[in-house]
Design an enzyme around this catalytic site. Structure first.
Site, PDB file in Angstrom:
ATOM      1  N   TYR A 128       1.258  -1.275  -0.166  1.00 15.88           N
ATOM      2  CA  TYR A 128       0.252  -0.228   0.129  1.00 15.88           C
ATOM      3  C   TYR A 128       0.576   1.172   0.107  1.00 15.88           C
ATOM      4  O   TYR A 128       1.875   1.088   0.803  1.00 15.88           O
ATOM      5  CB  TYR A 128      -1.188  -0.450   0.825  1.00 15.88           C
ATOM      6  CG  TYR A 128      -1.622   1.324   1.792  1.00 15.88           C
ATOM      7  CD1 TYR A 128      -3.304   1.491   0.047  1.00 15.88           C
ATOM      8  CD2 TYR A 128      -1.593   1.944   2.596  1.00 15.88           C
ATOM      9  CE1 TYR A 128      -3.945   2.766   0.669  1.00 15.88           C
ATOM     10  CE2 TYR A 128      -2.329   3.538   2.334  1.00 15.88           C
ATOM     11  CZ  TYR A 128      -3.070   3.240   1.412  1.00 15.88           C
ATOM     12  OH  TYR A 128      -4.480   5.021   2.117  1.00 15.88           O
ATOM     13  N   ASP A 130       9.185   3.075  -0.150  1.00 14.21           N
ATOM     14  CA  ASP A 130       8.780   4.206   0.303  1.00 14.21           C
ATOM     15  C   ASP A 130       8.690   3.318   2.013  1.00 14.21           C
ATOM     16  O   ASP A 130       8.697   2.493   2.124  1.00 14.21           O
ATOM     17  CB  ASP A 130       6.779   3.529  -0.098  1.00 14.21           C
ATOM     18  CG  ASP A 130       6.076   3.427   0.425  1.00 14.21           C
ATOM     19  OD1 ASP A 130       6.525   4.469   1.649  1.00 14.21           O
ATOM     20  OD2 ASP A 130       5.057   3.410   0.563  1.00 14.21           O
ATOM     21  N   LYS A 177       4.666   9.209   8.573  1.00 15.84           N
ATOM     22  CA  LYS A 177       4.445   8.340   9.978  1.00 15.84           C
ATOM     23  C   LYS A 177       5.386   9.026  10.984  1.00 15.84           C
ATOM     24  O   LYS A 177       5.297  10.030  11.727  1.00 15.84           O
ATOM     25  CB  LYS A 177       3.999   7.260   9.888  1.00 15.84           C
ATOM     26  CG  LYS A 177       2.996   7.072   9.155  1.00 15.84           C
ATOM     27  CD  LYS A 177       2.562   5.154   8.825  1.00 15.84           C
ATOM     28  CE  LYS A 177       1.293   4.580   8.246  1.00 15.84           C
ATOM     29  NZ  LYS A 177       1.916   4.025   6.883  1.00 15.84           N
TER      30      LYS A 177
HETATM   31  C1  PLP Z   1       0.303   4.339   5.967  1.00 16.01           C
HETATM   32  C2  PLP Z   1       1.624   4.346   4.150  1.00 16.01           C
HETATM   33  C3  PLP Z   1       0.918   4.942   3.131  1.00 16.01           C
HETATM   34  C4  PLP Z   1       0.486   6.111   3.577  1.00 16.01           C
HETATM   35  O1  PLP Z   1       0.683   7.608   3.955  1.00 16.01           O
HETATM   36  P1  PLP Z   1      -0.874   8.489   4.879  1.00 16.01           P
HETATM   37  O2  PLP Z   1       0.262   9.351   5.624  1.00 16.01           O
HETATM   38  O3  PLP Z   1      -2.231   7.356   5.167  1.00 16.01           O
HETATM   39  O4  PLP Z   1      -1.158   9.015   3.357  1.00 16.01           O
HETATM   40  C5  PLP Z   1       2.215   5.243   2.315  1.00 16.01           C
HETATM   41  N1  PLP Z   1       2.835   3.759   2.315  1.00 16.01           N
HETATM   42  C6  PLP Z   1       3.044   3.094   3.459  1.00 16.01           C
HETATM   43  C7  PLP Z   1       4.022   2.118   2.954  1.00 16.01           C
HETATM   44  C8  PLP Z   1       2.268   3.272   4.249  1.00 16.01           C
HETATM   45  O5  PLP Z   1       2.246   2.639   5.395  1.00 16.01           O
END
Ligand code: PLP
Length: 454
Positions: A163, A258, A286
């Site tokens: 994701y 990512d 995060k």
């Molecule tokens: C949480 C997450 C996202 C999205 O981040 P948001 O701040 O919720 O838009 C993208 N990539 C990874 C790997 C994530 O865990």
């Protein structure tokens, strides 16, 4: 009804607790459903994947959440990752208060932006230049725009179960909330957009080789979670990340790692440090915002200098680099930098104790679990396993996980509300929380999920 009482330092007076009475949460949920689809502002919070009603949180300290009915829970989702130092960590609270006194936002540059950037670059050598945004979604979306502009190519390779936020082109076989709800991608994403995304199985280099052969000089970027968290926790196979780095370099494709979840989590320098790899672009989120909304995309200078106002790629944000968010990020990241030698071994030891302790209780009760863990992120998959990709994760017995989740919640342990979400803990979790969690799991396996069979 018993409640868990104790300090956030972890004193527990009753390990076996019942938090069944959630009448105020129930009323608040009904009110919220009037305003928000499903009563929530992000779908997985609605608990549809596990059943039961989501508690409404009133406050939190350290490792403990308190709901609207006064029930207390050990937190194993940490706001979905950011709260690595525990809730209401005093240096973070003070930094936000101090910043707020000077106004919440200016829409003009402040020194705090470069202060946090300097720390990010120190931890992530792959990042030479960066931009702050306000979410992980924005970070990955912007990184992909940059990759397409730099290469003049259109196709994006991603991996099943990964994701990367909810931008159109990335909502293809996207794990997590998407997997939980069984939505194939999402309604509202045009086929023309989805067709530019190739979703391949994770942990298999040969399928990536085949994709490059099938689409010569057409793949702009390969993007992945270096440790998958959004299909549950799935570590990279030995050599997998280095193999992708080598393939993308050979093909002139931008390699986007990512680290929105893994950054500052699996190591101070994220998976890039842990596995010793390089990337063209890195995304963070995060933890880097310490609980406030921050995302980062950054990497090679030649790529980043394509952004406006230097180059032709447009990207912007009214609240990007917000001073409160920068202050929370600086307080969090500087604490991690100064204390990395204690923080990461402690997280590793605590996570190992709780993850393996619960798995041992499952084994004792005859329940087949597969435990995947990298540092302080892990998943108990309700399948005999192994789980090395999304298809294998999807074989999990999600109904059994739902029963487990409800049984744990009723004993004061709040796990992520989906089989396909990694659990996290913080430096505020200690022996008392670990023991209470293992005791709760024993109770759950003995009573709460009877009838579980493979
Ligand atoms: C949480 C997450 C996202 C999205 O981040 P948001 O701040 O919720 O838009 C993208 N990539 C990874 C790997 C994530 O865990």
């Amino acid at each position: 009804m018993h409640k868990v009482f104790g300090l956030y330092t972890g004193t527990i007076m009753s390990a076996h607790v019942s938090t069944a009475a959630r009448t105020r949460s129930h009323a608040l949920q009904q009110r919220a459903e009037h305003f928000f689809p499903g009563g929530v502002n992000s779908p997985v919070r609605a608990f549809r994947a596990v059943g039961g009603a989501p508690p409404f949180v009133e406050r939190a300290q350290g490792a403990w959440l308190t709901d609207a009915d006064g029930n207390r829970y050990i937190d194993y989702f940490g706001s979905w990752g950011p709260m690595i130092l525990g809730h209401a960590f005093p240096p973070v609270v003070e930094a936000i208060q101090r910043a707020a006194r000077d106004s919440a936002s200016f829409g003009a540059s402040t020194a705090g932006e470069a202060d946090l950037a300097e720390r990010v670059v120190a931890c992530y050598p792959a990042i030479e230049k960066l931009r702050f945004v306000s979410s992980g979604t924005e970070a990955t979306m912007s990184a992909i725009r940059l990759a397409r502009a730099a290469t003049g190519r259109k196709i994006i390779v991603k991996f099943e179960g990964c994701y990367h936020g909810h931008a159109d082109g990335l909502l293809v076989k996207a794990g997590s909330g998407v997997a939980t709800f069984g939505i194939p991608g999402s309604a509202g994403v045009p086929e023309e957009v989805a067709h530019l995304t190739l979703a391949l199985p994770y942990n298999d280099l040969s399928v990536v080789e085949s994709a490059f052969a099938a689409h010569p000089k057409a793949i702009a970027a390969v993007i992945l979670e270096p440790v998958v968290g959004n299909a549950g926790c799935i570590p990279p196979a030995p050599g997998y990340l280095a193999g992708l780095r080598a393939l993308t370099a050979r093909e002139g494709t931008v390699f986007i790692v990512d680290e929105v979840m893994t950054g500052f989590r699996v190591a101070l320098g994220g998976a890039l440090e842990l596995y010793g790899i390089d990337a063209d672009l890195v995304t963070l989120g995060k933890i880097v915002g310490g609980g406030l909304p921050v995302g980062v995309f950054g990497g090679k200078r030649v790529l980043m200098d394509l952004l406006a106002p230097l180059g032709p790629v447009y990207q912007a944000g009214t609240l990007s680099g917000n001073p409160l968010a920068m202050a929370a990020g600086i307080a969090t990241v500087s604490y991690l930098q100064h204390n990395a030698a204690q923080v990461y071994p402690r997280l590793e030891a605590t996570a190992r104790a709780v993850a393996e302790g619960v798995a041992a209780e499952a084994a004792r009760a005859g329940v087949s679990l597969t435990l995947n863990r990298v540092g302080s992120m892990w998943t108990w998959f309700f399948t005999p396993g192994p789980v090395t990709n999304y298809d294998q994760a999807a074989r999990s017995d999600t109904a059994a996980f739902g029963r487990f989740h409800r049984a744990m919640l009723d004993q004061g342990v709040w796990l992520p509300p989906s089989q396909f979400e990694a659990a996290f803990l913080s430096t505020a979790h200690g022996d008392a929380e670990v023991q209470a969690t293992i005791d709760a799991a024993r109770g759950a396996f003995e009573t709460g999920i009877t009838g579980y069979s493979l």
